[in-house]
Structure formats: C-alpha cells, structure tokens
Design a protein around this motif. Structure first.
Motif, PDB file in Angstrom:
ATOM      1  N   ALA A  63       7.822 -42.121 -55.369  1.00 43.98           N
ATOM      2  CA  ALA A  63       8.413 -40.945 -55.024  1.00 43.98           C
ATOM      3  C   ALA A  63       9.319 -40.233 -55.853  1.00 43.98           C
ATOM      4  O   ALA A  63       9.004 -39.074 -56.223  1.00 43.98           O
ATOM      5  CB  ALA A  63       8.956 -40.957 -53.719  1.00 43.98           C
ATOM      6  N   ALA A  64      10.062 -41.027 -56.540  1.00 39.09           N
ATOM      7  CA  ALA A  64      11.016 -40.268 -57.408  1.00 39.09           C
ATOM      8  C   ALA A  64      10.215 -40.038 -58.620  1.00 39.09           C
ATOM      9  O   ALA A  64      10.329 -39.125 -59.365  1.00 39.09           O
ATOM     10  CB  ALA A  64      11.902 -41.315 -57.773  1.00 39.09           C
ATOM     11  N   GLU A  65       9.169 -40.679 -58.948  1.00 33.66           N
ATOM     12  CA  GLU A  65       8.325 -40.554 -60.324  1.00 33.66           C
ATOM     13  C   GLU A  65       7.421 -39.087 -59.945  1.00 33.66           C
ATOM     14  O   GLU A  65       7.358 -38.288 -60.676  1.00 33.66           O
ATOM     15  CB  GLU A  65       7.290 -41.370 -60.411  1.00 33.66           C
ATOM     16  N   THR A  66       7.099 -39.049 -58.633  1.00 40.70           N
ATOM     17  CA  THR A  66       6.079 -37.480 -58.413  1.00 40.70           C
ATOM     18  C   THR A  66       7.129 -36.424 -58.097  1.00 40.70           C
ATOM     19  O   THR A  66       6.470 -35.634 -58.060  1.00 40.70           O
ATOM     20  CB  THR A  66       5.129 -38.122 -57.275  1.00 40.70           C
TER      21      THR A  66
ATOM     22  N   ILE B 105      -4.609 -47.263 -61.766  1.00 45.29           N
ATOM     23  CA  ILE B 105      -4.028 -45.791 -61.179  1.00 45.29           C
ATOM     24  C   ILE B 105      -3.432 -45.278 -62.489  1.00 45.29           C
ATOM     25  O   ILE B 105      -2.520 -45.820 -63.100  1.00 45.29           O
ATOM     26  CB  ILE B 105      -2.811 -45.870 -60.241  1.00 45.29           C
ATOM     27  N   LEU B 106      -3.870 -44.332 -62.723  1.00 48.79           N
ATOM     28  CA  LEU B 106      -3.386 -43.551 -64.213  1.00 48.79           C
ATOM     29  C   LEU B 106      -2.370 -42.511 -63.851  1.00 48.79           C
ATOM     30  O   LEU B 106      -1.468 -42.169 -64.731  1.00 48.79           O
ATOM     31  CB  LEU B 106      -4.356 -42.993 -65.033  1.00 48.79           C
ATOM     32  N   GLU B 107      -2.398 -41.553 -62.954  1.00 48.64           N
ATOM     33  CA  GLU B 107      -1.454 -40.684 -62.471  1.00 48.64           C
ATOM     34  C   GLU B 107      -1.560 -40.465 -61.097  1.00 48.64           C
ATOM     35  O   GLU B 107      -2.413 -40.605 -60.432  1.00 48.64           O
ATOM     36  CB  GLU B 107      -2.019 -39.517 -63.000  1.00 48.64           C
ATOM     37  N   GLY B 108      -0.122 -40.375 -60.670  1.00 48.46           N
ATOM     38  CA  GLY B 108       0.066 -40.058 -59.288  1.00 48.46           C
ATOM     39  C   GLY B 108       0.004 -41.122 -58.196  1.00 48.46           C
ATOM     40  O   GLY B 108      -0.348 -42.150 -58.525  1.00 48.46           O
TER      41      GLY B 108
ATOM     42  N   HIS C 200       5.387 -36.136 -68.678  1.00 53.06           N
ATOM     43  CA  HIS C 200       3.907 -36.314 -69.668  1.00 53.06           C
ATOM     44  C   HIS C 200       3.608 -37.834 -69.433  1.00 53.06           C
ATOM     45  O   HIS C 200       4.419 -38.679 -69.368  1.00 53.06           O
ATOM     46  CB  HIS C 200       4.582 -35.965 -71.007  1.00 53.06           C
ATOM     47  N   ILE C 201       2.352 -37.904 -69.456  1.00 56.39           N
ATOM     48  CA  ILE C 201       1.983 -39.255 -69.183  1.00 56.39           C
ATOM     49  C   ILE C 201       0.958 -39.507 -70.392  1.00 56.39           C
ATOM     50  O   ILE C 201      -0.101 -38.663 -70.507  1.00 56.39           O
ATOM     51  CB  ILE C 201       1.185 -39.402 -67.870  1.00 56.39           C
ATOM     52  N   VAL C 202       1.173 -40.718 -71.240  1.00 53.80           N
ATOM     53  CA  VAL C 202       0.424 -41.070 -72.105  1.00 53.80           C
ATOM     54  C   VAL C 202       0.166 -42.617 -72.136  1.00 53.80           C
ATOM     55  O   VAL C 202       1.107 -43.340 -72.481  1.00 53.80           O
ATOM     56  CB  VAL C 202       0.959 -40.412 -73.580  1.00 53.80           C
TER      57      VAL C 202
END
Length: 161
Positions: free
Chosen positions: A22-25, A55-58, A30-32
């Motif tokens: 939750a904190a991350e979203t 899972i790559l994002e979200g 920037h995701i690399v």
C-alpha cells in the motif's frame, strides 16, 4: 529491490494485502527491473496449477495499474472465463492460443506467436491454451484483477486437491 515484488506476488497469489504494498502504490515511482530481478512464484489459485508469475508493477488484487509476467507450461488449458476489468496480453516467448466464447473450442481460436497482442474487454468470455511448447505472456490491466469461469465447475479454486 526484489522484496516488494515478492510481497506483491505473494499477496496476489494468496489474496492477502500488505502495508508495504500500500505504501508503495500510494506514490508513483520509477520502476526499472531486469529479468534476473524478477521473483517467480506459483501462479494464482484462479488459474490451473503449473503457471509461474512475476509481478512487475502494482498489485493485481487492488485498484490501480498492474503488470505481470506469466509462464504457462506446454499443453495447458484455461477454460472459458471473464475478468471484471480490461485485460491486455502480449506474447513474449513461445506460442499462446486464445479463443472467444462460452465453450472451449481450439478450432475457433487464434494462434498467437511471439509479439502478438490481445485485449479482452470487461466481462469478455474467452479461453486460452498452449500446445506442445510453453509460453511466456505479459499481462497488464487495471485492478482489481479477478477471474470468473463461465462454468463454475471449471474453476480450479472449487476443485478438490
């Protein structure tokens, strides 16, 4: 860098949530990441066993964008189903097959080689499979992601283990 994705993957597969996710979203970042940083875990319970997911994002179980990779083994079938939100699929490796409708019929499906792209609108009934080779697909959309089988008896979550 791997820990948040492992937590997201676990939450997706087991239907849990995490304060860290939750904190991350809450804030865009920037995701690399490179393939050697992907954390592969068993696929979600809503799919037949045998898949691996990274899972790559979200967080697919929550509202918001998500991106994941799914390794699908050879001779694998996902019976007719639909999703509560739009789903985008890109074939990255191998050959993936998809068909539309309420009944699984390979003769009505389409062969999707590497580079193919498919979009399934909300509640669009579709099915998928692999032939004699495995495939890797990238799936992205806006969560919460879910899967509802046209025939409830096809749902792996309802089958005895």
């Amino acid at each position: 860098m791997k820990v948040p994705y492992l937590i997201a993957a676990a939450a997706f597969c087991f239907g849990m949530s995490s304060p860290l996710m939750a904190a991350e979203t809450d804030k865009p970042e920037h995701i690399v990441i490179t393939p050697d940083e992907f954390v592969w875990v068993d696929g979600p319970a809503g799919l037949p066993s045998g898949t691996k997911v990274a899972i790559l994002e979200g967080d697919p179980s929550k509202a918001g964008p998500f991106t994941l990779r799914l390794k699908v083994p050879a001779n694998y079938k996902i019976q007719p189903h639909w999703h509560p939100a739009i789903e985008h699929v890109t074939v990255l490796d191998g050959i993936f097959h998809m068909g539309m409708g309420d009944k699984f019929d390979e003769s009505l499906g389409k062969i999707l080689p590497v580079g193919s792209f498919a979009v399934m609108p909300i509640k669009s009934h579709h099915y998928a499979w692999t032939g004699n080779e495995a495939a890797t697909i990238q799936l992205h959309g806006v969560g919460p992601w879910g899967i509802t089988y046209v025939n409830p008896s096809d749902d792996p979550r309802k089958q005895k283990k």
